[in-house]
Design a protein around this motif. Structure first.
Motif, short mmCIF file in Angstrom:
data_model
loop_
_atom_site.label_atom_id
_atom_site.label_comp_id
_atom_site.label_asym_id
_atom_site.label_seq_id
_atom_site.Cartn_x
_atom_site.Cartn_y
_atom_site.Cartn_z
N VAL C 68 0.84 -1.21 -0.06
CA VAL C 68 0.05 0.14 0.00
C VAL C 68 1.01 1.38 0.08
O VAL C 68 0.44 2.30 -0.61
N SER C 71 2.26 1.85 -3.38
CA SER C 71 1.11 2.38 -4.40
C SER C 71 0.68 3.83 -3.88
O SER C 71 0.59 4.60 -4.98
N THR C 74 3.50 6.19 -5.17
CA THR C 74 3.46 6.30 -6.57
C THR C 74 2.21 7.21 -7.24
O THR C 74 2.57 8.22 -8.09
N ALA F 70 3.43 -3.44 -6.68
CA ALA F 70 2.55 -2.58 -6.67
C ALA F 70 2.47 -1.21 -7.18
O ALA F 70 1.46 -0.49 -7.53
N SER F 71 3.90 -0.55 -7.34
CA SER F 71 4.04 0.77 -8.00
C SER F 71 3.51 0.79 -9.37
O SER F 71 2.95 1.51 -9.97
N SER F 73 1.65 -1.52 -11.05
CA SER F 73 0.29 -1.45 -11.26
C SER F 73 -0.51 -0.38 -10.82
O SER F 73 -1.49 0.07 -11.75
N THR F 74 0.11 0.72 -10.28
CA THR F 74 -0.71 1.83 -9.87
C THR F 74 -0.67 2.62 -11.11
O THR F 74 -1.53 3.51 -11.33
N VAL F 106 -4.36 -2.91 -5.00
CA VAL F 106 -3.93 -1.84 -5.55
C VAL F 106 -5.31 -1.15 -6.16
O VAL F 106 -5.59 0.01 -6.25
N TYR F 109 -6.59 1.40 -4.19
CA TYR F 109 -5.69 2.85 -3.81
C TYR F 109 -5.67 3.62 -5.12
O TYR F 109 -5.77 4.80 -5.25
N ALA F 110 -5.47 2.70 -6.17
CA ALA F 110 -5.61 3.28 -7.58
C ALA F 110 -6.76 2.95 -8.54
O ALA F 110 -6.82 3.37 -9.67
N ALA F 115 -5.83 -2.33 -11.23
CA ALA F 115 -5.47 -3.69 -10.84
C ALA F 115 -6.02 -4.73 -11.87
O ALA F 115 -5.23 -5.63 -11.93
#
Lengths: 131, 131, 131, 131, 131, 131
Positions: C68, C71, C74, F70-71, F73-74, F106, F109-110, F115
């Motif tokens: 998290v 994310s 980013t 994670a980064s 994917s965001t 993700v 958050y994004a 995702a």
């Protein structure tokens, strides 16, 4: 102890030289709050800055600063960095018109809010110089 | 002298008319700090606003304001513009529920933080009206 | 009346349990300004948080918090949420080094400003704990 | 009938002139699939392009194209537009090195993937010219 | 075994009902390649879709689809999802003009490339219907 | 001649070592189309990769790969890089469940599209391994 200390390598010193060309003395105060918790990261940023900004045969400092201003305005979430590079662009000889024109153009590609917030940062920076 | 002055073209006047429908009197105060350094940009924004928002036969002002609120919430970095358009949406007759529901829906497509920060801006805007 | 009230479903209670594991007592104060105007949205956030964070067999709380943090760093525009999750990561046993290293790594993939602003939020969070 | 036709205003003709300077003949074929469903949008894009790119007293075509390339590389999701502007930059006299250096610099500010995908688009564009 | 199977909860069935209103039969084929590796995620998406799209007292299906189209166009990297929601918007009674006008408006707030690529997706979707 | 050649510095060799740990032999083929037009950039990427990924005392390779996933994917626009790092994560011992769970998270958050498109890339990568 897992966090290595900031090591002033040859690349680091080249980074300091490159930084001094765009903002004299900045290395001592930059990223103060961050240097304490992530010394490696400050080292990485200074070294990488030097890698790019010392390539003046490929792109002049004025050209590179205008490209950076276009990139940072586009991001929208990087106002502290944009402020630094607007000042740096002025330091290396870009005109105010070149700076505001680059940020304005971003409106076409990343939207009016990105350009508008970038121009507000420019207005603040210009004003702080006059005071 | 490279920076042209703001020219109040016919399109500009149409932009002012369109702006007055969503936020009466706004043109005089909007982008004050920016107008000084980039008059062309204020002209471009007012004219472009008019181009889109005068197309009421294609999309009502309420529909367009809700679309703008969805777009600005998604961006995440445009809270000043979001605040303006939440107020504008209320001015043209959108309900608070429509506004909060559009912003909430953004959570599914752009993530919870974008929606949450957008709703905080909505809460601030609603509160400032009540005071 | 179009806005439904926050309903404390079984999923909601599971969400509160999950939240309490990473930040005890948070549910009572979280999203206060938003809960008033969009109670459904708070319900959605707490329930969804529980859906993901109760899946500890798939990813430990430490692993999930670090993902998290990557994310949110980013995104760049989610500093309030990043601050919450840096604190949460510490609460569930992540080390400061793990946190700063994850945020630093984001520089490679989302740029230096995203990482730098994330590290500033980490420095503030660490400092507020020491005081 | 809600969708107005594309109207070739004086601004539109100025936009065509500006477009022809960076990519001769482009107006006839650009946005073909879109013009059919949104003629107003093509008109808006051509007119706005002219508004900015005719301001050569404020920023040369080379400078503006490099700024646009920095902005489009930063976005990451605009490869068709980036390809157009890499070709346009070459047309107005930017060197390949200036173009690749601007895109490379974006790695520092928007991350390696944005720069890398931008450089792949540049490599494709350069190759298609040689063939 | 760490990955739970997709469980067809009451919320899931409500999600299927909501999905069927905007795109009849979609649940059986949606996310096929993903369902195999992340069944929980499909469950989460269907359930969350139902949570939002069943709130028709707060926002009509047409209003919600137009907001989603504005959000997805703004993102720029979500063309498959945008295509789905353009078709869904038509299914629930939005006009082509409303759809193209919402996407066009995004140009002002997220830039011309986001809007232009969104309109290309709309043109493809409209064309595939006619064939 | 303005473009310097790729120089295999000590840092470069350390970068190759780090790359080989996550994807044996990759350095020879990576960024082939780009290396030709921007040799400096390949050097920068390999060296920087080594700077971060050799810091295994601060973050294990598994932890770092999950953070990178994670980064990426965001971001949404970095599918080629995401594909590389999903494969790399498997190579260093991450489980498929850890990977799909990080990408799924993700969504909160994004957003769901980021995702979902990331999971599609994961499904493709997993499938190509089985074939």
């Amino acid at each position: 102890m897992t966090q290595s200390k900031l090591v002033k390598t040859q690349r680091y010193e080249a980074g300091v030289l490159a930084l001094n060309k765009v903002s004299p003395g900045i290395e001592e105060t930059m990223m103060n709050s961050v240097e304490h918790i992530a010394p490696f990261f400050k080292q990485y940023v200074v070294e990488s800055f030097g890698d790019f900004f010392s390539r003046e045969q490929a792109l002049s400092l004025q050209q590179r600063e205008l490209a950076v201003i276009a990139s940072l305005s586009t991001l929208g979430h990087a106002q502290p960095q944009l402020q630094f590079h607007i000042q740096a662009a002025l330091n290396v000889g870009c005109s105010r018109t070149e700076i505001t024109e680059v940020i304005s153009t971003v409106a076409l590609y990343a939207g009016v809010p990105a350009a508008l917030n970038g121009l507000r940062t420019a207005a603040d920076t210009f004003k702080s110089i006059e005071e």
